[in-house]
Scaffold this active site. Structure first.
Site, PDB file in Angstrom:
ATOM      1  N   HIS A  75      75.312 -46.929 -23.901  1.00 12.24           N
ATOM      2  CA  HIS A  75      74.108 -46.907 -23.059  1.00 12.24           C
ATOM      3  C   HIS A  75      72.808 -46.819 -23.840  1.00 12.24           C
ATOM      4  O   HIS A  75      71.751 -46.644 -23.238  1.00 12.24           O
ATOM      5  CB  HIS A  75      74.138 -45.727 -22.081  1.00 12.24           C
ATOM      6  CG  HIS A  75      75.241 -45.772 -21.083  1.00 12.24           C
ATOM      7  ND1 HIS A  75      75.097 -46.303 -19.823  1.00 12.24           N
ATOM      8  CD2 HIS A  75      76.526 -45.357 -21.168  1.00 12.24           C
ATOM      9  CE1 HIS A  75      76.237 -46.192 -19.167  1.00 12.24           C
ATOM     10  NE2 HIS A  75      77.123 -45.623 -19.967  1.00 12.24           N
ATOM     11  N   LYS A 108      59.972 -44.637 -22.825  1.00 12.78           N
ATOM     12  CA  LYS A 108      59.726 -45.150 -21.473  1.00 12.78           C
ATOM     13  C   LYS A 108      58.228 -45.305 -21.200  1.00 12.78           C
ATOM     14  O   LYS A 108      57.822 -45.903 -20.215  1.00 12.78           O
ATOM     15  CB  LYS A 108      60.370 -44.238 -20.432  1.00 12.78           C
ATOM     16  CG  LYS A 108      61.896 -44.191 -20.510  1.00 12.78           C
ATOM     17  CD  LYS A 108      62.477 -43.234 -19.468  1.00 12.78           C
ATOM     18  CE  LYS A 108      63.964 -42.975 -19.637  1.00 12.78           C
ATOM     19  NZ  LYS A 108      64.814 -44.054 -19.082  1.00 12.78           N
ATOM     20  N   LYS A 151      61.054 -41.501 -13.505  1.00 12.62           N
ATOM     21  CA  LYS A 151      62.220 -41.560 -14.387  1.00 12.62           C
ATOM     22  C   LYS A 151      62.072 -40.410 -15.371  1.00 12.62           C
ATOM     23  O   LYS A 151      61.031 -39.752 -15.389  1.00 12.62           O
ATOM     24  CB  LYS A 151      62.305 -42.900 -15.118  1.00 12.62           C
ATOM     25  CG  LYS A 151      61.004 -43.347 -15.799  1.00 12.62           C
ATOM     26  CD  LYS A 151      61.133 -44.740 -16.409  1.00 12.62           C
ATOM     27  CE  LYS A 151      60.872 -45.856 -15.418  1.00 12.62           C
ATOM     28  NZ  LYS A 151      61.870 -46.925 -15.462  1.00 12.62           N
ATOM     29  N   ARG A 152      63.114 -40.132 -16.168  1.00 10.85           N
ATOM     30  CA  ARG A 152      62.966 -39.092 -17.181  1.00 10.85           C
ATOM     31  C   ARG A 152      61.737 -39.382 -18.042  1.00 10.85           C
ATOM     32  O   ARG A 152      61.418 -40.550 -18.291  1.00 10.85           O
ATOM     33  CB  ARG A 152      64.226 -39.023 -18.055  1.00 10.85           C
ATOM     34  CG  ARG A 152      65.403 -38.378 -17.337  1.00 10.85           C
ATOM     35  CD  ARG A 152      65.117 -36.938 -16.968  1.00 10.85           C
ATOM     36  NE  ARG A 152      65.093 -36.107 -18.150  1.00 10.85           N
ATOM     37  CZ  ARG A 152      66.060 -35.249 -18.476  1.00 10.85           C
ATOM     38  NH1 ARG A 152      67.111 -35.084 -17.688  1.00 10.85           N
ATOM     39  NH2 ARG A 152      65.976 -34.535 -19.576  1.00 10.85           N
ATOM     40  N   THR A 212      67.978 -48.737 -14.046  1.00 10.83           N
ATOM     41  CA  THR A 212      68.603 -49.048 -12.758  1.00 10.83           C
ATOM     42  C   THR A 212      67.623 -48.809 -11.613  1.00 10.83           C
ATOM     43  O   THR A 212      67.794 -49.360 -10.529  1.00 10.83           O
ATOM     44  CB  THR A 212      69.871 -48.200 -12.540  1.00 10.83           C
ATOM     45  OG1 THR A 212      69.606 -46.853 -12.943  1.00 10.83           O
ATOM     46  CG2 THR A 212      71.026 -48.740 -13.354  1.00 10.83           C
ATOM     47  N   LYS A 270      66.510 -50.554  -7.778  1.00 10.91           N
ATOM     48  CA  LYS A 270      66.323 -49.814  -6.518  1.00 10.91           C
ATOM     49  C   LYS A 270      64.980 -50.165  -5.884  1.00 10.91           C
ATOM     50  O   LYS A 270      64.878 -50.352  -4.671  1.00 10.91           O
ATOM     51  CB  LYS A 270      66.410 -48.304  -6.775  1.00 10.91           C
ATOM     52  CG  LYS A 270      67.812 -47.845  -7.144  1.00 10.91           C
ATOM     53  CD  LYS A 270      67.863 -46.466  -7.801  1.00 10.91           C
ATOM     54  CE  LYS A 270      69.186 -46.320  -8.550  1.00 10.91           C
ATOM     55  NZ  LYS A 270      69.239 -45.146  -9.423  1.00 10.91           N
TER      56      LYS A 270
HETATM   57  O1  BZD Z   1      71.823 -45.181 -18.926  1.00  7.26           O
HETATM   58  C1  BZD Z   1      70.657 -44.591 -19.485  1.00  7.26           C
HETATM   59  C2  BZD Z   1      69.831 -45.672 -20.164  1.00  7.26           C
HETATM   60  O2  BZD Z   1      68.715 -45.084 -20.781  1.00  7.26           O
HETATM   61  C3  BZD Z   1      69.402 -46.667 -19.088  1.00  7.26           C
HETATM   62  O3  BZD Z   1      68.695 -47.717 -19.670  1.00  7.26           O
HETATM   63  C4  BZD Z   1      70.638 -47.207 -18.369  1.00  7.26           C
HETATM   64  O4  BZD Z   1      70.257 -47.969 -17.262  1.00  7.26           O
HETATM   65  C5  BZD Z   1      71.506 -46.068 -17.865  1.00  7.26           C
HETATM   66  C6  BZD Z   1      72.795 -46.544 -17.252  1.00  7.26           C
HETATM   67  O5  BZD Z   1      73.441 -47.434 -18.095  1.00  7.26           O
HETATM   68  N1  BZD Z   1      71.048 -43.551 -20.402  1.00  7.26           N
HETATM   69  C7  BZD Z   1      71.049 -42.277 -20.011  1.00  7.26           C
HETATM   70  O6  BZD Z   1      70.722 -41.955 -18.881  1.00  7.26           O
HETATM   71  N2  BZD Z   1      71.478 -41.390 -20.935  1.00  7.26           N
HETATM   72  C8  BZD Z   1      71.588 -40.075 -20.735  1.00  7.26           C
HETATM   73  O7  BZD Z   1      71.251 -39.531 -19.692  1.00  7.26           O
HETATM   74  C9  BZD Z   1      72.175 -39.251 -21.837  1.00  7.26           C
HETATM   75  C10 BZD Z   1      72.680 -38.020 -21.506  1.00  7.26           C
HETATM   76  C11 BZD Z   1      73.237 -37.234 -22.509  1.00  7.26           C
HETATM   77  C12 BZD Z   1      73.285 -37.704 -23.799  1.00  7.26           C
HETATM   78  C13 BZD Z   1      72.783 -38.951 -24.111  1.00  7.26           C
HETATM   79  C14 BZD Z   1      72.229 -39.718 -23.115  1.00  7.26           C
END
Ligand code: BZD
Length: 833
Positions: free
Chosen positions: A373, A572, A566-567, A677, A681
């Site tokens: 991811h 970002k 978003k986070r 994602t 939405k």
């Molecule tokens: O995963 C996210 C990516 O940043 C997005 O671009 C993607 O759409 C989504 C789904 O594939 N990654 C995360 O959300 N990652 C984490 O939350 C995470 C959590 C713990 C450790 C490392 C990453």
């Protein structure tokens, strides 16, 4: 003790089969029964929480029946099952989803009304199940919905955290974290006190000879018990109800260590108990950052070992040979967090079941698939060898053996490339040595996938380039992410869903999202456009009310709502957004009152959590709030610009926010956002997006057409050169951005010192995220957005056209791709009775 009822007595069971309610009267009876018996309350003492509880219990009873039958059917047919291993499941609320999926929301609505409640208020009583950080955890939740809807025999496996992602409060403009204790009352989980697994840690490995064969025996230093908690996952418009199994930790050997207890050491036996419970106590709140904490590794092994024990136990019931394991079991690793499962299965097969190494390894690699991811280096998991050695001594040996055999094969294939061995080794020869989990996941899986086309290409050409050479390109594939239209359209935006259904021949589009393309022939329909616009407006009114209630700021729903939720992360680029907002503010301030009258009113809405230890992200939140504090009370500006930070962004808030956006921002530095994602939405809810050529934005553009999206900024192939130029050439800052910085430094938005690091990151520290490079194009593109929005008729047409072309982005399509290309599993067809 045999738990199965003997044949002669089964008649009585069959006679007494539970029938679930199907109409309003039946529903009301169940609610009243639960209020009066389960909750021990009455009509004189029934608030909205009690109504929520009783409604949930009524639906839960219904789900259980389907759930039991689904499990029986899957056991009986004994076809290949999918296991989705994820450390995060960001489920959100369950009741509304259960009502819709079961198809009885109208029944509940009418029933609750007769009993004196509004369904919307009842649904809102539920606490979000927030066992995840962001996109990765929410993706897992969407996948569970699709797996059940498509009738796949599938299980999710995760951890039952006592505390999910923290609640965010904004105090004086700063984020404050508050624990999320969510388990007070959770009708959606079933403790399975009979389903437990003892999990061992620490200790040492001894060699033993059994029947002339030397085997390794791992003697435990500590044992912790895993207890299963099951959560039913109902499919939409199907009886299939799958299972999400979450493990909770407790001290093994009952409540207390009785030896200590009896010898008078009561306090230390309680302490042991608490130490064991710590394992599943809390979700780590970092997204896209790995910090190498021992407890995190303990969580990973605890969850992986319990899940594998369960999977192997289920496989063994069918008494097949081990070579059939990959024909019966597909395990998908959601990022590298469950990578130890590869090692654990090898250990079970070799040490416990006595298989030969090569035979076991063939089984292991045929079983696992790994989804990546991220390409961000700081997010790639690595564990110090010493830590793994201490916590999991036998696993470290196995990792070394896996690496040895792997490197031998690489050396054979690439005899002239000595550096290759160093580059691809699972063990990084650093100080201290580290286990590279992504490499272990690749070596131990038969397929590796990225989550959007660009991302899947990038991993093949950057971080995993050598592995493409070693294994060939076929091991690497793409499965572009998707979202469930049930939650993200039907549930979040019921009026739009209904309008769409009226043009698409009913609700079938919720199961086959490509049917949305039937909307396109209605784009020119004036009445349809009008209804569409009215729904958007009503959704904006609802969000405006929420903004008023939570922040006190009044916003005009006729303004353009510009949303970035978003986070919070530098990649970002919420900082780019707020700098753009300041630029807009300065431009408005410089205008005459007459010029201002011609401007389009805008509300800039932000939301998202910063990891508690991510200082820069917290500064960004503070700047957004500081800008809001100045702009929102500036009488020259009035409705022309409002800046809002919405506290505690989560799944249920997203369900309210997505339907209310006109334009949303997906503006990561090109090449950094694996997919995203929420972009899907927002478009699915009739909003347009402004974005960079990154992640799934690119495929969204391809599907909906370039004229329906606002793209800007540098491309991913230019990023490396730009960064190089920043560091080694002369680095000039965009002049408009410079003005923004100067204004911040003048103190217009509070103590300049608070924001000096954010400015320095761009001016002095190489502007790693290319904020200055993209600033001009960003500002220009926002002007295009303003112009486009002035023509409401055309704007609505763009929105409708976009929605009609979003069929590709359902998580159903994704799950079918995984099933076909990675898992080789088929749905279990069910008849409805
Ligand atoms: O995963 C996210 C990516 O940043 C997005 O671009 C993607 O759409 C989504 C789904 O594939 N990654 C995360 O959300 N990652 C984490 O939350 C995470 C959590 C713990 C450790 C490392 C990453």
């Amino acid at each position: 003790v045999e738990a199965s009822i003997p044949e002669p007595q089964r008649e009585a069971w069959k006679r007494n089969q539970i029938t679930s309610f199907t109409d309003k009267d039946g529903f009301e009876k169940e609610v009243v029964r639960h209020v009066e018996t389960t909750l021990a309350r009455s009509m004189f003492n029934c608030d909205e929480i009690a109504a929520y509880s009783a409604t949930s219990l009524a639906f839960r009873d219904r789900l259980i029946t389907h759930w039991n039958r689904t499990q029986q059917r899957q056991t009986y047919r004994d076809t290949k099952r999918v296991y989705y291993l994820s450390l995060e499941f960001l489920m959100g609320r369950a009741l509304d989803n259960a009502m819709l999926n079961v198809g009885l929301k109208n029944v509940a609505q009418d029933g609750l009304a007769e009993l004196g409640f509004r369904i919307e208020d009842v649904v809102k009583q539920e606490h979000d199940a927030a066992l995840g950080n962001g996109g990765l955890g929410r993706l897992a939740a969407c996948f569970l919905d699709s797996l059940a809807t498509l009738n796949f025999p599938a299980w999710g496996y995760g951890l039952r955290y006592r505390y999910g992602i923290f609640k965010q409060e904004i105090i004086d403009g700063y984020q404050v974290e508050v624990p999320d204790y969510w388990l007070d009352f959770n009708p959606w989980e079933f403790p399975r006190h009979d389903v437990t697994v003892d999990i061992q840690f620490f200790g040492q490995v001894n060699k033993k000879t059994v029947g002339g064969k030397t085997i390794s025996v791992w003697e435990a230093g500590e044992i912790v018990q895993a207890v299963a908690y099951d959560v039913p996952i109902p499919g939409y418009d199907t009886p299939t109800t799958n299972n999400l199994r979450l493990w909770s930790s407790k001290a093994s050997g009952g409540e207390f260590d009785f030896q200590k207890f009896n010898s008078g050491d009561y306090e230390s036996s309680v302490a042991d108990q608490q130490r064991a419970e710590t394992i599943s106590a809390v979700l780590y709140p970092n997204d896209n950052l790995e910090r190498g904490k021992e407890l995190r590794l303990k969580q990973q092994y605890f969850w992986v070992a319990a899940s594998l024990y369960d999977i192997v136990r289920r496989f063994k019931k069918s008494r097949r040979s081990w070579n059939e394991f990959p024909d019966q079991v597909a395990i998908q690793l959601n990022d590298t967090h469950p990578t130890l499962a590869i090692v654990e299965l090898q250990r079970i097969l070799v040490d416990v079941e006595g298989l030969e190494w090569d035979n076991a390894w063939e089984i292991v690699t045929s079983t696992f698939g790994y989804t990546n991811h991220t390409v961000l280096p700081e997010a790639l998991e690595k564990w110090p060898v010493g830590l793994v050695q201490h916590l999991l001594p036998r696993h470290l040996q196995i990792i070394y053996d896996i690496n040895l055999f792997f490197l031998q094969s690489v050396e054979k294939a690439f005899p002239d490339d000595r550096d290759m061995l160093r580059r691809v080794s699972i063990i990084e020869e650093s100080q201290p040595k580290m286990v590279r989990m992504a490499f272990l996941a690749i070596v131990g899986s038969h397929k590796v996938n990225g989550v959007a086309e660009l991302h899947s290409d990038l991993i093949k050409t950057t971080i995993f380039k050598d592995f493409v050479e070693i294994y060939g390109p076929d091991k690497f594939t793409n499965v572009t992410n998707g979202i469930t239209p049930r939650r993200w359209l039907h549930q979040a935006n019921p009026r739009l869903s209904e309008l769409i259904a009226s043009k698409c021949g009913g609700n079938d589009f919720l199961k086959d999202l490509t049917i949305l393309n039937q909307l396109e022939k209605h784009v020119e329909d004036k009445q349809f456009r009008k209804e569409w616009a009215e729904i958007k407006y009503a959704n904006k009114v609802r969000l405006a009310k929420h903004i008023k209630d939570t922040t006190g700021v009044v916003v005009n729903p006729a303004s353009l709502f510009d949303v970035q939720v978003k986070r919070i992360h530098e990649y970002k680029r919420q900082q780019l957004n707020i700098f753009g907002v300041i630029h807009r503010y300065l431009s408005l301030k410089a205008m005459t009152p007459d010029q201002r009258k011609k401007q389009l009113p805008r509300v800039s809405i932000f939301g998202g959590k910063a990891a508690p230890g991510y200082w820069m992200a917290k500064q960004i939140i503070h700047l957004i709030n500081s800008v809001g504090a100045v702009v929102n009370k500036d009488e020259d500006i009035g409705d022309l610009l409002k800046v809002i930070f919405l506290e505690d962004y989560n799944v249920s808030k997203a369900e309210m926010i997505c339907p209310a956006s006109d334009i949303s921002e997906h503006i990561s530095t090109a090449g950094t956002e694996a997919s995203g994602t929420s972009n899907m939405k927002f478009v699915l809810n009739g909003g347009l997006i402004i974005g960079t050529c990154d992640g799934a934005n690119i495929e969204i553009t391809r599907e909906i057409g370039e004229s329906n999206i606002f793209l800007f900024g540098n491309l991913s192939e230019d990023v490396e050169d730009l960064r190089h130029a920043h560091t080694y050439g002369s680095h000039t800052i965009d002049s408009d951005l410079d003005k923004v910085f100067n204004e911040i430094e003048k103190g217009t938005f509070g103590t300049p010192h608070d924001f000096s690091a954010m400015i320095a990151a761009v001016r002095q520290h190489g502007d790693y995220y290319l904020v200055s490079d993209d600033f001009h194009s960003y500002i220009e593109t926002h002007q295009l957005v303003d112009e486009a929005y002035r023509n409401q008729d055309e704007w609505i047409a763009k929105c409708i056209t976009s929605v009609s072309r979003m069929g590709f982005f359902t998580s159903d399509r994704c799950i079918n791709e995984y099933a076909e290309e990675i898992w080789n599993v088929e749905p279990l067809v069910v008849d409805r009775h």
